[in-house]
Scaffold this motif. Structure first.
Motif, PDB file in Angstrom:
ATOM      1  N   LEU A  33      -2.081 -52.728 -51.847  1.00 46.59           N
ATOM      2  CA  LEU A  33      -1.491 -51.616 -51.112  1.00 46.59           C
ATOM      3  C   LEU A  33      -2.524 -50.510 -50.962  1.00 46.59           C
ATOM      4  O   LEU A  33      -3.572 -50.547 -51.611  1.00 46.59           O
ATOM      5  N   LYS A  34      -2.227 -49.504 -50.176  1.00 43.21           N
ATOM      6  CA  LYS A  34      -3.155 -48.388 -49.975  1.00 43.21           C
ATOM      7  C   LYS A  34      -3.482 -47.683 -51.280  1.00 43.21           C
ATOM      8  O   LYS A  34      -4.570 -47.166 -51.450  1.00 43.21           O
ATOM      9  N   ASP A  35      -2.546 -47.671 -52.214  1.00 43.25           N
ATOM     10  CA  ASP A  35      -2.747 -46.978 -53.487  1.00 43.25           C
ATOM     11  C   ASP A  35      -3.198 -47.891 -54.620  1.00 43.25           C
ATOM     12  O   ASP A  35      -3.358 -47.427 -55.743  1.00 43.25           O
ATOM     13  N   GLY A  36      -3.395 -49.193 -54.345  1.00 35.01           N
ATOM     14  CA  GLY A  36      -3.863 -50.110 -55.374  1.00 35.01           C
ATOM     15  C   GLY A  36      -3.074 -51.404 -55.398  1.00 35.01           C
ATOM     16  O   GLY A  36      -2.127 -51.592 -54.626  1.00 35.01           O
ATOM     17  N   PRO A  37      -3.447 -52.300 -56.300  1.00 34.42           N
ATOM     18  CA  PRO A  37      -2.830 -53.620 -56.340  1.00 34.42           C
ATOM     19  C   PRO A  37      -1.471 -53.635 -57.034  1.00 34.42           C
ATOM     20  O   PRO A  37      -1.167 -52.799 -57.881  1.00 34.42           O
ATOM     21  N   VAL A  38      -0.674 -54.639 -56.645  1.00 40.84           N
ATOM     22  CA  VAL A  38       0.606 -54.932 -57.274  1.00 40.84           C
ATOM     23  C   VAL A  38       0.581 -56.419 -57.622  1.00 40.84           C
ATOM     24  O   VAL A  38       0.405 -57.263 -56.736  1.00 40.84           O
ATOM     25  N   VAL A  39       0.720 -56.736 -58.901  1.00 41.75           N
ATOM     26  CA  VAL A  39       0.730 -58.127 -59.348  1.00 41.75           C
ATOM     27  C   VAL A  39       2.174 -58.540 -59.614  1.00 41.75           C
ATOM     28  O   VAL A  39       2.896 -57.861 -60.352  1.00 41.75           O
ATOM     29  N   MET A 159       3.487 -51.192 -60.556  1.00 40.68           N
ATOM     30  CA  MET A 159       4.757 -50.657 -60.050  1.00 40.68           C
ATOM     31  C   MET A 159       4.586 -49.207 -59.582  1.00 40.68           C
ATOM     32  O   MET A 159       5.253 -48.780 -58.631  1.00 40.68           O
ATOM     33  N   ALA A 160       3.673 -48.475 -60.203  1.00 36.68           N
ATOM     34  CA  ALA A 160       3.413 -47.099 -59.754  1.00 36.68           C
ATOM     35  C   ALA A 160       2.917 -47.093 -58.307  1.00 36.68           C
ATOM     36  O   ALA A 160       3.190 -46.147 -57.554  1.00 36.68           O
ATOM     37  N   ASN A 161       2.206 -48.143 -57.893  1.00 31.70           N
ATOM     38  CA  ASN A 161       1.741 -48.244 -56.512  1.00 31.70           C
ATOM     39  C   ASN A 161       2.902 -48.550 -55.564  1.00 31.70           C
ATOM     40  O   ASN A 161       2.919 -48.070 -54.429  1.00 31.70           O
ATOM     41  N   VAL A 162       3.859 -49.342 -56.034  1.00 31.06           N
ATOM     42  CA  VAL A 162       5.064 -49.619 -55.242  1.00 31.06           C
ATOM     43  C   VAL A 162       5.832 -48.313 -55.019  1.00 31.06           C
ATOM     44  O   VAL A 162       6.320 -48.049 -53.913  1.00 31.06           O
ATOM     45  N   ASP A 163       5.924 -47.505 -56.068  1.00 40.72           N
ATOM     46  CA  ASP A 163       6.652 -46.236 -55.970  1.00 40.72           C
ATOM     47  C   ASP A 163       6.062 -45.299 -54.911  1.00 40.72           C
ATOM     48  O   ASP A 163       6.760 -44.405 -54.426  1.00 40.72           O
ATOM     49  N   LYS A 164       4.811 -45.501 -54.527  1.00 43.20           N
ATOM     50  CA  LYS A 164       4.140 -44.635 -53.554  1.00 43.20           C
ATOM     51  C   LYS A 164       4.271 -45.131 -52.110  1.00 43.20           C
ATOM     52  O   LYS A 164       3.762 -44.488 -51.187  1.00 43.20           O
ATOM     53  N   ILE A 165       4.963 -46.264 -51.896  1.00 44.33           N
ATOM     54  CA  ILE A 165       5.166 -46.766 -50.532  1.00 44.33           C
ATOM     55  C   ILE A 165       5.979 -45.736 -49.748  1.00 44.33           C
ATOM     56  O   ILE A 165       6.945 -45.162 -50.261  1.00 44.33           O
ATOM     57  N   LYS A 166       5.573 -45.500 -48.502  1.00 45.17           N
ATOM     58  CA  LYS A 166       6.251 -44.512 -47.654  1.00 45.17           C
ATOM     59  C   LYS A 166       7.730 -44.867 -47.506  1.00 45.17           C
ATOM     60  O   LYS A 166       8.077 -45.989 -47.130  1.00 45.17           O
ATOM     61  N   VAL A 176      11.393 -47.252 -41.267  1.00 38.70           N
ATOM     62  CA  VAL A 176      10.213 -46.438 -41.538  1.00 38.70           C
ATOM     63  C   VAL A 176       9.398 -46.263 -40.256  1.00 38.70           C
ATOM     64  O   VAL A 176       9.042 -47.239 -39.598  1.00 38.70           O
ATOM     65  N   ILE A 177       9.100 -45.009 -39.932  1.00 37.28           N
ATOM     66  CA  ILE A 177       8.208 -44.708 -38.811  1.00 37.28           C
ATOM     67  C   ILE A 177       6.792 -44.661 -39.371  1.00 37.28           C
ATOM     68  O   ILE A 177       6.550 -44.050 -40.406  1.00 37.28           O
ATOM     69  N   ASP A 178       5.845 -45.317 -38.702  1.00 36.30           N
ATOM     70  CA  ASP A 178       4.464 -45.418 -39.168  1.00 36.30           C
ATOM     71  C   ASP A 178       4.429 -45.905 -40.627  1.00 36.30           C
ATOM     72  O   ASP A 178       3.961 -45.207 -41.524  1.00 36.30           O
ATOM     73  N   PRO A 179       4.919 -47.126 -40.859  1.00 39.72           N
ATOM     74  CA  PRO A 179       5.093 -47.627 -42.230  1.00 39.72           C
ATOM     75  C   PRO A 179       3.787 -47.982 -42.932  1.00 39.72           C
ATOM     76  O   PRO A 179       2.755 -48.200 -42.298  1.00 39.72           O
ATOM     77  N   ASP A 180       3.877 -48.036 -44.260  1.00 42.71           N
ATOM     78  CA  ASP A 180       2.791 -48.609 -45.055  1.00 42.71           C
ATOM     79  C   ASP A 180       2.821 -50.120 -44.867  1.00 42.71           C
ATOM     80  O   ASP A 180       3.788 -50.675 -44.337  1.00 42.71           O
ATOM     81  N   ARG A 181       1.762 -50.778 -45.329  1.00 45.31           N
ATOM     82  CA  ARG A 181       1.650 -52.223 -45.132  1.00 45.31           C
ATOM     83  C   ARG A 181       1.095 -52.896 -46.376  1.00 45.31           C
ATOM     84  O   ARG A 181       0.499 -52.239 -47.247  1.00 45.31           O
ATOM     85  N   MET A 182       1.260 -54.209 -46.423  1.00 42.48           N
ATOM     86  CA  MET A 182       0.550 -55.023 -47.395  1.00 42.48           C
ATOM     87  C   MET A 182      -0.818 -55.259 -46.772  1.00 42.48           C
ATOM     88  O   MET A 182      -0.927 -55.966 -45.771  1.00 42.48           O
ATOM     89  N   ILE A 183      -1.845 -54.643 -47.311  1.00 40.95           N
ATOM     90  CA  ILE A 183      -3.182 -54.803 -46.735  1.00 40.95           C
ATOM     91  C   ILE A 183      -3.607 -56.262 -46.842  1.00 40.95           C
ATOM     92  O   ILE A 183      -4.098 -56.843 -45.885  1.00 40.95           O
ATOM     93  N   SER A 184      -3.396 -56.840 -48.007  1.00 43.20           N
ATOM     94  CA  SER A 184      -3.678 -58.265 -48.202  1.00 43.20           C
ATOM     95  C   SER A 184      -2.771 -58.794 -49.311  1.00 43.20           C
ATOM     96  O   SER A 184      -2.298 -58.034 -50.157  1.00 43.20           O
TER      97      SER A 184
END
Length: 189
Positions: A33-39, A159-166, A176-184
């Motif tokens: 994610l934009k704020d880091g990985p989620v495993v 999970m802290a990175n999940v909490d930061k999803i728009k 969501v307008i202009d949503p966040d994404r799964m970068i990879s």
């Protein structure tokens, strides 16, 4: 001769441990994610067909750049619409959440695993056997989903990175307008 047997037994044991480690590595996916990985630790013993689908789509790169199209504060973040949700290829924001993948739908694999914070479940329509590619990550427990949706995994890191999803608009079902994404998304840690 006894030393040769011990050496052989040791090699077999090491190969077994290495094989188990490799197999275990396949039991995770990592979402960047934009704020880091989620495993996410996958649960193939609970939902083997759904886990296999998620791994197949991740390995093919289908989840890369897919939007979190529905995010409801205090509830969940939904993503995985590879048909309409790819923000780098044919993104259709008004259709995101209505598509799936080119694969057939997967029959329900309901279980007794509860929906808790960090639980990953498969999204579906009213038909219990309509899950395809979309999934959601819980922000909080959701016992009303227990036994109604297929649980496929649990967030074990990030999970802290999940909490930061728009977040989306609660009045508009989390859209969501202009949503966040799964970068990879990759299989493994």
């Amino acid at each position: 001769m006894k030393i040769l047997h011990l050496a052989f037994a040791g090699a077999v044991a090491l190969a077994s441990l290495t094989g188990n480690a490799l197999a275990q590595a396949k039991e995770y996916i990592t979402i960047q994610l934009k704020d880091g990985p989620v495993v996410i630790e996958l649960l193939p013993d609970v939902a083997p067909k759904h886990v296999a689908r998620i791994k197949e789509l991740a390995e093919a790169g289908e989840y890369n750049n897919v939007a979190f199209h529905r995010v409801i504060p205090g509830f969940m973040a939904q993503t995985g619409d590879v048909q309409y949700g790819n923000m780098d290829k044919d993104f259709k924001p008004d259709m995101a959440g209505m598509g799936g993948s080119s694969k057939p739908d997967v029959e329900a694999e309901f279980s007794q695993v509860p929906f808790e914070r960090g639980t990953v479940g498969m999204a579906r329509s009213q038909d219990p056997n309509s899950a395809n590619s979309q999934f959601f990550i819980m922000f909080a427990p959701g016992s009303f989903l227990n036994g109604q949706y297929t649980v496929v995994g649990q967030v074990v890191e990030g999970m802290a990175n999940v909490d930061k999803i728009k977040m989306g608009d609660e009045a508009n079902n989390g859209s969501v307008i202009d949503p966040d994404r799964m970068i990879s998304v990759k299989v493994g840690k």
